[in-house]
Design a protein around this motif. Structure first.
Motif, PDB file in Angstrom:
ATOM      1  N   ILE A  81     -25.024 -32.433 -23.946  1.00 14.87           N
ATOM      2  CA  ILE A  81     -24.520 -31.068 -24.101  1.00 14.87           C
ATOM      3  C   ILE A  81     -25.459 -30.261 -24.988  1.00 14.87           C
ATOM      4  CG2 ILE A  81     -22.635 -29.667 -25.030  1.00 14.87           C
ATOM      5  CD1 ILE A  81     -20.708 -31.787 -24.197  1.00 14.87           C
ATOM      6  N   SER A  82     -25.722 -29.030 -24.586  1.00 11.38           N
ATOM      7  CA  SER A  82     -26.515 -28.080 -25.366  1.00 11.38           C
ATOM      8  C   SER A  82     -25.643 -26.859 -25.663  1.00 11.38           C
ATOM      9  CB  SER A  82     -27.768 -27.666 -24.596  1.00 11.38           C
ATOM     10  OG  SER A  82     -28.488 -26.670 -25.302  1.00 11.38           O
ATOM     11  N   ILE A  83     -25.530 -26.490 -26.968  1.00 11.12           N
ATOM     12  CA  ILE A  83     -24.726 -25.346 -27.397  1.00 11.12           C
ATOM     13  C   ILE A  83     -25.614 -24.389 -28.182  1.00 11.12           C
ATOM     14  CG2 ILE A  83     -22.691 -24.580 -28.670  1.00 11.12           C
ATOM     15  CD1 ILE A  83     -21.590 -27.407 -28.471  1.00 11.12           C
ATOM     16  N   ASP A  84     -25.620 -23.129 -27.798  1.00 10.37           N
ATOM     17  CA  ASP A  84     -26.305 -22.067 -28.543  1.00 10.37           C
ATOM     18  C   ASP A  84     -25.264 -21.041 -28.955  1.00 10.37           C
ATOM     19  OD1 ASP A  84     -29.262 -22.730 -28.222  1.00 10.37           O
ATOM     20  OD2 ASP A  84     -28.568 -22.782 -26.153  1.00 10.37           O
ATOM     21  N   LEU A  85     -25.225 -20.701 -30.267  1.00 14.41           N
ATOM     22  CA  LEU A  85     -24.206 -19.797 -30.805  1.00 14.41           C
ATOM     23  C   LEU A  85     -24.871 -18.626 -31.523  1.00 14.41           C
ATOM     24  CD1 LEU A  85     -20.884 -20.588 -32.472  1.00 14.41           C
ATOM     25  CD2 LEU A  85     -22.559 -19.390 -33.867  1.00 14.41           C
ATOM     26  N   ILE A  86     -24.335 -17.414 -31.300  1.00 14.12           N
ATOM     27  CA  ILE A  86     -24.838 -16.205 -31.947  1.00 14.12           C
ATOM     28  C   ILE A  86     -23.657 -15.472 -32.577  1.00 14.12           C
ATOM     29  CG2 ILE A  86     -25.942 -13.963 -31.605  1.00 14.12           C
ATOM     30  CD1 ILE A  86     -27.509 -15.150 -29.322  1.00 14.12           C
ATOM     31  N   VAL A  87     -23.796 -15.087 -33.856  1.00 17.93           N
ATOM     32  CA  VAL A  87     -22.772 -14.331 -34.580  1.00 17.93           C
ATOM     33  C   VAL A  87     -23.340 -12.968 -34.950  1.00 17.93           C
ATOM     34  CG1 VAL A  87     -21.284 -14.239 -36.606  1.00 17.93           C
ATOM     35  CG2 VAL A  87     -21.729 -16.427 -35.496  1.00 17.93           C
ATOM     36  N   GLN A  88     -22.600 -11.912 -34.628  1.00 19.72           N
ATOM     37  CA  GLN A  88     -22.977 -10.561 -35.040  1.00 19.72           C
ATOM     38  C   GLN A  88     -21.847  -9.992 -35.884  1.00 19.72           C
ATOM     39  OE1 GLN A  88     -24.297  -7.752 -31.999  1.00 19.72           O
ATOM     40  NE2 GLN A  88     -23.280  -6.083 -33.074  1.00 19.72           N
ATOM     41  N   GLY A  89     -22.174  -9.517 -37.078  1.00 16.86           N
ATOM     42  CA  GLY A  89     -21.150  -8.967 -37.966  1.00 16.86           C
ATOM     43  C   GLY A  89     -21.752  -8.085 -39.031  1.00 16.86           C
ATOM     44  N   PHE A  90     -20.858  -7.371 -39.720  1.00 18.54           N
ATOM     45  CA  PHE A  90     -21.280  -6.474 -40.805  1.00 18.54           C
ATOM     46  C   PHE A  90     -21.085  -7.200 -42.127  1.00 18.54           C
ATOM     47  CE2 PHE A  90     -20.472  -3.220 -44.030  1.00 18.54           C
ATOM     48  CZ  PHE A  90     -21.560  -2.397 -43.854  1.00 18.54           C
ATOM     49  N   ILE A  91     -22.180  -7.371 -42.856  1.00 12.52           N
ATOM     50  CA  ILE A  91     -22.156  -8.129 -44.109  1.00 12.52           C
ATOM     51  C   ILE A  91     -22.527  -7.206 -45.258  1.00 12.52           C
ATOM     52  CG2 ILE A  91     -23.163 -10.048 -45.402  1.00 12.52           C
ATOM     53  CD1 ILE A  91     -23.620 -11.491 -42.849  1.00 12.52           C
ATOM     54  N   GLN A  92     -21.676  -7.232 -46.302  1.00 14.19           N
ATOM     55  CA  GLN A  92     -22.001  -6.470 -47.503  1.00 14.19           C
ATOM     56  C   GLN A  92     -23.018  -7.238 -48.335  1.00 14.19           C
ATOM     57  OE1 GLN A  92     -18.056  -5.791 -49.135  1.00 14.19           O
ATOM     58  NE2 GLN A  92     -18.289  -3.628 -48.756  1.00 14.19           N
ATOM     59  N   SER A  93     -23.831  -6.489 -49.033  1.00 22.74           N
ATOM     60  CA  SER A  93     -24.882  -7.108 -49.843  1.00 22.74           C
ATOM     61  C   SER A  93     -24.326  -7.500 -51.201  1.00 22.74           C
ATOM     62  CB  SER A  93     -26.053  -6.130 -50.013  1.00 22.74           C
ATOM     63  OG  SER A  93     -25.587  -4.887 -50.499  1.00 22.74           O
ATOM     64  N   ARG A  94     -23.449  -8.519 -51.148  1.00 19.44           N
ATOM     65  CA  ARG A  94     -22.877  -9.054 -52.382  1.00 19.44           C
ATOM     66  C   ARG A  94     -23.044 -10.552 -52.381  1.00 19.44           C
ATOM     67  NH1 ARG A  94     -18.081  -5.444 -51.403  1.00 19.44           N
ATOM     68  NH2 ARG A  94     -18.495  -3.569 -52.597  1.00 19.44           N
ATOM     69  N   GLY A  95     -23.060 -11.105 -53.597  1.00 20.98           N
ATOM     70  CA  GLY A  95     -23.252 -12.534 -53.735  1.00 20.98           C
ATOM     71  C   GLY A  95     -24.722 -12.877 -53.878  1.00 20.98           C
ATOM     72  N   ASP A  96     -25.073 -13.641 -54.907  1.00 25.47           N
ATOM     73  CA  ASP A  96     -26.465 -14.024 -55.106  1.00 25.47           C
ATOM     74  C   ASP A  96     -26.525 -15.317 -55.879  1.00 25.47           C
ATOM     75  OD1 ASP A  96     -26.970 -13.524 -58.129  1.00 25.47           O
ATOM     76  OD2 ASP A  96     -25.942 -11.717 -57.473  1.00 25.47           O
ATOM     77  N   ASN A  97     -27.714 -15.873 -55.943  1.00 24.78           N
ATOM     78  CA  ASN A  97     -27.943 -17.103 -56.695  1.00 24.78           C
ATOM     79  C   ASN A  97     -29.213 -16.959 -57.510  1.00 24.78           C
ATOM     80  OD1 ASN A  97     -27.337 -19.681 -57.544  1.00 24.78           O
ATOM     81  ND2 ASN A  97     -28.584 -20.631 -55.938  1.00 24.78           N
ATOM     82  N   THR A  98     -29.428 -15.754 -58.050  1.00 25.36           N
ATOM     83  CA  THR A  98     -30.630 -15.491 -58.829  1.00 25.36           C
ATOM     84  C   THR A  98     -30.329 -15.603 -60.312  1.00 25.36           C
ATOM     85  OG1 THR A  98     -30.126 -13.118 -58.820  1.00 25.36           O
ATOM     86  CG2 THR A  98     -31.517 -13.960 -57.059  1.00 25.36           C
ATOM     87  N   VAL A  99     -31.381 -15.777 -61.094  1.00 24.50           N
ATOM     88  CA  VAL A  99     -31.227 -15.877 -62.548  1.00 24.50           C
ATOM     89  C   VAL A  99     -32.171 -14.890 -63.212  1.00 24.50           C
ATOM     90  CG1 VAL A  99     -30.472 -18.248 -62.549  1.00 24.50           C
ATOM     91  CG2 VAL A  99     -32.895 -17.771 -62.596  1.00 24.50           C
TER      92      VAL A  99
END
Length: 650
Positions: A632-650
């Motif tokens: 079986i071969s599965i290809d998935l695509i997600v399209q959505g509106f994402i807010q620019s929040r959340g980070d992992n910077t220091v």
């Protein structure tokens, strides 16, 4: 009297020479106090920035800008702001969301006040128990506090600065009831101005929140699919349908956006009627004293006006009380304030993260079986405010193997041993077993020559009671002595326990008279001969009683030697199975069956949970189960509106 306090709220001076003192108060806003001192007054040294002043025992203000004007009557002018403005000094850094089910208005206000670096303010009373959700990003505590009021009906902030920490209350403005103040023509009214402005009437309002384009928050989901709210029929009959769009991107919850829009529409659906009235506080009676939020009745017989309303703004001239004015309106917030608020929102939103439409994809290839499908896990982040679509392409082929055998390099001896003797018992219940022969038959047995000596006693018997023993007599012993066969003589060896005659010899037949040899022996030689016996059809019935068998197995071992040998590896792609259909599962729940080996699907609707929402901030699983062994071969695509929040910077 104007008192001056230092930063620790310790009184340091009283300004006897202050002049041009005035106070400007506006509902749900920061109040201001102005005064001046002669530039040569020694008390100027106490009027430092961030020191506090209290006019006539009223509210507490802190000194901010100062202006020096030198002339014959010059002085130093000071502008002070209400200590509520101290909340501007602290911010909600980053992104904060609070509210929704189980979190009430009072909890939201406490959350804001808890972010003070110095606990100047505490919540005293709150008349509202709404459960709206609020979101802030890089906001001052004061701006966040005022935003709490936006979706509420007739709120009013009340402060008490006579104690410390200072107390803040959120009261519901009572706009109906008996007037608490009267302003009458030719009594305490010094001026009267009325304004009516119908040009900004709105009877249909389209509220929009965060996002952009098709991803912008609207109220369809909480308003029966309608993107606008509309005034009642009696209003639209009077003014018609007048449409406006109201955008406030700080709103991320549709219910809170709708509640705020309803308040906004109630302000805009009627023309603003405002009154600016000059008054004079003639007595110390409460009916002559003005205060923000106080219900007032304005009576002007000459123009036929008698209006019951409430005070929304107050300007008090402490040097000349005749110049004090109040501003009242037919609602607590003017249209001008509402339009200004809209403009402020457009400026404020520049500091809010908006985000953009994002597309990402992933793929999976795996062997599977009808009871073990190919499973793909994918993640929808909590910052994805709108899921536009989730597309999947599925292809199924025959199961793939990549080799045929493995290799063993040497011989091996494998030994298995028991540690000790083991006695085992098996039991069987009683039962009856029948066996049947299939037919009769003739069987022959052979004897060899033998001699036998018999001792017999002769007895004369009458013919009527002779015991029938013919079958048991030896035919070879029959004889007569020329005597006719009239009396039968039986030779016997005795009787059994029941008195039956036991034949054990030979018999002689006589014709008349008595004849006896007495007790004597006979030696008889039986030549070798055969006996033929014919056995009829019959069966045997055997009953086996319940019993057990004990078997003792002594300790022992088994030793098996596997000789050295090799298995050759044949690389390649070997296919098995013949899949023709497949089933689709989401989070372990079957959603649909599909015929064929290829399919392109929009599974967005399959992701919706029992709450009619697509889960966010969690992993989802997509499983394809074939009807036979398959690759079986599965290809998935997600399209959505994402807010620019959340980070992992220091």
């Amino acid at each position: 009297m104007i008192e001056v306090f230092d930063k620790t709220r310790r009184r340091v001076a009283i300004l006897e020479n202050a002049y041009a003192a005035s106070e400007s108060q506006k509902i749900n806003s920061v109040w201001y106090f102005y005064f001046s001192l002669p530039y040569g007054d020694s008390k100027n040294e106490y009027c430092k920035p961030f020191y506090y002043v209290r006019p006539d025992g009223g509210e507490l203000y802190r000194i901010m800008p100062e202006t020096l004007s030198v002339s014959e009557s010059g002085g130093v002018s000071y502008q002070c702001e209400h200590v509520l403005a101290t909340l501007i000094d602290n911010v909600l850094f980053g992104y904060h969301v609070v509210g929704n089910l189980g979190v009430y208005t009072a909890d939201v206000i406490r959350y804001i006040l808890d972010h003070q670096l110095v606990k100047n303010w505490v919540l005293d009373e709150c008349d509202f128990r709404n459960q709206f959700e609020y979101g802030w990003e890089q906001e001052s505590l004061l701006s966040a506090l005022f935003s709490v009021l936006s979706p509420l009906s007739s709120p009013m902030i009340v402060t008490d600065t006579t104690v410390y920490p200072w107390r803040l209350s959120l009261k519901k403005l009572v706009t109906t009831g008996r007037p608490e103040m009267y302003v009458r023509r030719r009594y305490n009214m010094t001026s009267y101005t009325r304004g009516r402005d119908p040009q900004n009437i709105v009877t249909r309002l389209y509220p929009l929140g965060y996002g952009e384009g098709i991803n912008q928050l609207n109220i369809k989901g909480v308003n029966d699919g309608v993107p606008y709210i509309q005034s009642p029929k009696e209003i639209t009959d009077k003014y018609g349908i007048i449409e406006r769009v109201w955008i406030d991107r700080r709103y991320e919850d549709a219910a809170s956006l709708k509640a705020a829009a309803e308040i906004m529409l109630s302000e805009l659906q009627e023309p603003l009627v405002s009154y600016s009235v000059g008054f004079h506080e003639l007595t110390a009676s409460d009916y002559d004293k003005a205060a923000i939020g106080k219900r007032v009745r304005i009576i002007f017989p000459e123009v036929g006006d008698s209006v019951d309303t409430y005070i929304t703004e107050l300007t008090r001239k402490r040097d000349d009380l005749k110049e004090s004015t109040i501003t009242v309106a037919n609602r607590e917030t003017s249209i001008a304030a509402s339009l200004a608020d809209m403009a402020d929102r457009q400026r404020i939103e520049q500091t809010y993260a908006q985000g953009a439409t994002q597309i990402y994809s992933q793929a999976l290839q795996a062997n599977s079986a009808p009871d073990s499908g190919a499973t793909m896990d994918f993640f929808l982040p909590s910052e994805m405010r709108i899921v536009n679509k989730v597309l999947v392409k599925v292809r199924i082929k025959k199961f793939r193997a990549y080799s045929k055998a493995t290799e063993a390099a040497e011989s091996k001896t494998i030994t298995s041993s028991t540690s000790d003797e083991d006695t085992r018992t098996s039991s069987s219940g009683g039962r009856t077993t029948a066996t049947t022969t299939s037919g009769g038959g003739t069987y022959t047995s052979t004897t060899y020559e033998a001699k036998k000596t018999l001792t017999a006693t002769a007895v004369i018997l009458s013919a009527e009671n002779i015991y029938p023993t013919e079958a048991a007599m030896y035919n070879a012993a029959k004889h007569n002595h020329g005597i006719p066969d009239r009396v039968k003589l039986a030779v016997y060896g005795g009787k059994d326990a029941n008195g039956n005659v036991i034949a054990d010899g030979y018999a002689t037949f006589i014709e008349s008279g008595a004849h006896s040899h007495g007790e004597h022996d006979h030696e008889i030689t039986i030549p070798r001969h055969n006996h033929e016996v014919e056995i009829d059809d019959h069966s045997h019935k055997v009953t086996i009683p319940a019993h057990t068998h004990d078997i003792t197995i002594p300790g022992h071992s088994h030793k098996v030697t596997i000789p050295g040998h090799e298995h050759k590896i044949t690389p390649g792609i070997f296919e098995y199975g013949n899949p023709q259909n497949f089933s689709l599962y989401v989070n372990g729940e079957k959603k649909a069956d599909f015929a064929g080996r290829n399919a392109e699907l929009d599974i967005t609707a399959f992701l919706v949970g029992s709450d009619n929402m697509i889960p966010r901030g969690s992993w989802l699983s997509l499983e394809v189960r074939p009807d036979d062994l398959a690759y079986i071969s599965i290809d998935l695509i997600v399209q959505g509106f994402i807010q620019s929040r959340g980070d992992n910077t220091v």
